[in-house]
Design a protein around this motif. Sequence first.
Motif, PDB file in Angstrom:
ATOM      1  N   ARG A 211       0.863  -1.186   0.000  1.00 27.22           N
ATOM      2  CA  ARG A 211       0.000   0.000   0.000  1.00 27.22           C
ATOM      3  C   ARG A 211       0.897   1.233   0.000  1.00 27.22           C
ATOM      4  O   ARG A 211       1.230   1.797   1.050  1.00 27.22           O
ATOM      5  N   PRO A 212       1.336   1.657  -1.190  1.00 30.66           N
ATOM      6  CA  PRO A 212       2.351   2.719  -1.299  1.00 30.66           C
ATOM      7  C   PRO A 212       1.976   4.035  -0.633  1.00 30.66           C
ATOM      8  O   PRO A 212       2.868   4.819  -0.289  1.00 30.66           O
ATOM      9  N   LEU A 213       0.686   4.317  -0.447  1.00 26.31           N
ATOM     10  CA  LEU A 213       0.286   5.583   0.154  1.00 26.31           C
ATOM     11  C   LEU A 213       0.438   5.587   1.674  1.00 26.31           C
ATOM     12  O   LEU A 213       0.219   6.619   2.314  1.00 26.31           O
ATOM     13  N   SER A 214       0.793   4.463   2.261  1.00 30.59           N
ATOM     14  CA  SER A 214       0.969   4.422   3.710  1.00 30.59           C
ATOM     15  C   SER A 214       2.283   5.079   4.119  1.00 30.59           C
ATOM     16  O   SER A 214       3.198   5.258   3.312  1.00 30.59           O
ATOM     17  N   GLU A 215       2.376   5.420   5.383  1.00 28.38           N
ATOM     18  CA  GLU A 215       3.578   6.029   5.956  1.00 28.38           C
ATOM     19  C   GLU A 215       4.300   4.978   6.802  1.00 28.38           C
ATOM     20  O   GLU A 215       3.674   4.273   7.589  1.00 28.38           O
ATOM     21  N   ARG A 216       5.606   4.870   6.623  1.00 29.10           N
ATOM     22  CA  ARG A 216       6.383   3.892   7.386  1.00 29.10           C
ATOM     23  C   ARG A 216       7.437   4.615   8.208  1.00 29.10           C
ATOM     24  O   ARG A 216       8.098   5.523   7.729  1.00 29.10           O
ATOM     25  N   GLU A 217       7.593   4.177   9.465  1.00 33.81           N
ATOM     26  CA  GLU A 217       8.582   4.800  10.356  1.00 33.81           C
ATOM     27  C   GLU A 217       9.272   3.731  11.194  1.00 33.81           C
ATOM     28  O   GLU A 217       8.609   2.869  11.775  1.00 33.81           O
ATOM     29  N   ILE A 218      10.590   3.799  11.242  1.00 29.18           N
ATOM     30  CA  ILE A 218      11.370   2.936  12.117  1.00 29.18           C
ATOM     31  C   ILE A 218      11.683   3.738  13.377  1.00 29.18           C
ATOM     32  O   ILE A 218      12.301   4.798  13.312  1.00 29.18           O
ATOM     33  N   VAL A 219      11.225   3.227  14.509  1.00 31.64           N
ATOM     34  CA  VAL A 219      11.312   3.976  15.766  1.00 31.64           C
ATOM     35  C   VAL A 219      12.665   3.687  16.419  1.00 31.64           C
ATOM     36  O   VAL A 219      12.945   2.562  16.844  1.00 31.64           O
ATOM     37  N   ASP A 220      13.479   4.709  16.508  1.00 31.48           N
ATOM     38  CA  ASP A 220      14.842   4.559  17.000  1.00 31.48           C
ATOM     39  C   ASP A 220      14.878   4.060  18.446  1.00 31.48           C
ATOM     40  O   ASP A 220      14.137   4.543  19.306  1.00 31.48           O
ATOM     41  N   GLY A 221      15.742   3.085  18.693  1.00 34.85           N
ATOM     42  CA  GLY A 221      15.974   2.596  20.047  1.00 34.85           C
ATOM     43  C   GLY A 221      14.961   1.611  20.571  1.00 34.85           C
ATOM     44  O   GLY A 221      15.079   1.148  21.707  1.00 34.85           O
ATOM     45  N   CYS A 222      13.942   1.260  19.774  1.00 33.90           N
ATOM     46  CA  CYS A 222      12.880   0.372  20.244  1.00 33.90           C
ATOM     47  C   CYS A 222      13.070  -1.047  19.726  1.00 33.90           C
ATOM     48  O   CYS A 222      13.495  -1.263  18.593  1.00 33.90           O
ATOM     49  N   GLY A 223      12.701  -2.012  20.575  1.00 42.36           N
ATOM     50  CA  GLY A 223      12.621  -3.392  20.167  1.00 42.36           C
ATOM     51  C   GLY A 223      11.177  -3.756  19.889  1.00 42.36           C
ATOM     52  O   GLY A 223      10.385  -2.903  19.485  1.00 42.36           O
ATOM     53  N   HIS A 224      10.827  -5.027  20.141  1.00 44.77           N
ATOM     54  CA  HIS A 224       9.470  -5.496  19.882  1.00 44.77           C
ATOM     55  C   HIS A 224       8.603  -5.192  21.102  1.00 44.77           C
ATOM     56  O   HIS A 224       8.234  -6.079  21.874  1.00 44.77           O
ATOM     57  N   GLY A 225       8.311  -3.903  21.253  1.00 46.30           N
ATOM     58  CA  GLY A 225       7.549  -3.497  22.426  1.00 46.30           C
ATOM     59  C   GLY A 225       7.270  -2.003  22.438  1.00 46.30           C
ATOM     60  O   GLY A 225       7.196  -1.393  23.515  1.00 46.30           O
ATOM     61  N   ILE A 226       7.078  -1.413  21.272  1.00 45.13           N
ATOM     62  CA  ILE A 226       6.891   0.035  21.164  1.00 45.13           C
ATOM     63  C   ILE A 226       5.787   0.566  22.082  1.00 45.13           C
ATOM     64  O   ILE A 226       5.983   1.586  22.755  1.00 45.13           O
ATOM     65  N   PRO A 227       4.606  -0.074  22.162  1.00 46.75           N
ATOM     66  CA  PRO A 227       3.556   0.494  23.028  1.00 46.75           C
ATOM     67  C   PRO A 227       3.937   0.562  24.500  1.00 46.75           C
ATOM     68  O   PRO A 227       3.400   1.392  25.240  1.00 46.75           O
ATOM     69  N   LEU A 228       4.855  -0.302  24.939  1.00 48.91           N
ATOM     70  CA  LEU A 228       5.290  -0.286  26.331  1.00 48.91           C
ATOM     71  C   LEU A 228       6.586   0.508  26.513  1.00 48.91           C
ATOM     72  O   LEU A 228       6.776   1.142  27.552  1.00 48.91           O
ATOM     73  N   GLN A 229       7.447   0.479  25.515  1.00 46.11           N
ATOM     74  CA  GLN A 229       8.687   1.244  25.607  1.00 46.11           C
ATOM     75  C   GLN A 229       8.459   2.734  25.431  1.00 46.11           C
ATOM     76  O   GLN A 229       9.120   3.559  26.072  1.00 46.11           O
ATOM     77  N   ARG A 230       7.573   3.100  24.524  1.00 46.60           N
ATOM     78  CA  ARG A 230       7.336   4.508  24.173  1.00 46.60           C
ATOM     79  C   ARG A 230       5.851   4.832  24.288  1.00 46.60           C
ATOM     80  O   ARG A 230       5.238   5.313  23.339  1.00 46.60           O
TER      81      ARG A 230
END
Length: 243
Positions: A211-230
């Motif tokens: 889906r080319p219109l989507s936005e992708r972001e790699i969250v610096d410093g995070c592992g498999h736990g973004i909702p709890l880490q950040r």
Amino acid sequence: MHVNRFGAEGSRPLLLLHGGGVAGWMWEPMRAHLDQERRILVPDLPGHGRSAHQTYTSHDDVLPALEKLLEHEGRPATVVGFSLGAQLAVLLAARRPDLVADVIVVSAQAVPLRAVGPTLALLGATAGLARQKWFAKLQARELFVPPEHLHDYVRTSAGISRETLLNAVGENLRFTPPDGWRDFPGSALILAGSKEKSLMKRSAAALQEARPLSEREIVDGCGHGIPLQRASWLARRIESRTR
């Protein structure tokens, strides 16, 4: 399926879908940073938490319950999913765009694993470890579960049946971007952590490519736990995109 509901009906609902092996409680640190008046729906998916009496059979079997939940709200929702829940969020957006205004996909695997059979066989042989408190604590560390929710994680892990574990993991490992994802008309944000396995970052790229219109972001410093880490950071991203 157990669902916690917060806020009054009438505004755009926010549906939060947890990952495999946890339950709706995983969103509590982030929910504390959201507008407390907004409508928020937090289910415990089948086989998990207060829905542990049900067996997780497949993504396709879970979707109708989620669709019914959103149909009752009467307005298209913002859907945020993590890991297993992120795959469900993608499927909801692809199949029922009338119910989904926008979607935030956090750490969804979308590149299928080749050796699913041997992986599940090994998982089945070691499934009993999930009921061991010492093992659950190790897994909690991998997911960045905060100390105040360690008991929740240990209890949830102990309550997951072998059948649910194998079914949920099997669905997760085989997942690919579905038909309809390319044509989803709402906004889509795809997140992965910079410290996650390369498979997760390749999966984020695969979802954006589909889906080319989507936005992708790699969250610096995070592992498999973004909702709890950040938690506060993710809450701000949700608020900024959905108001």
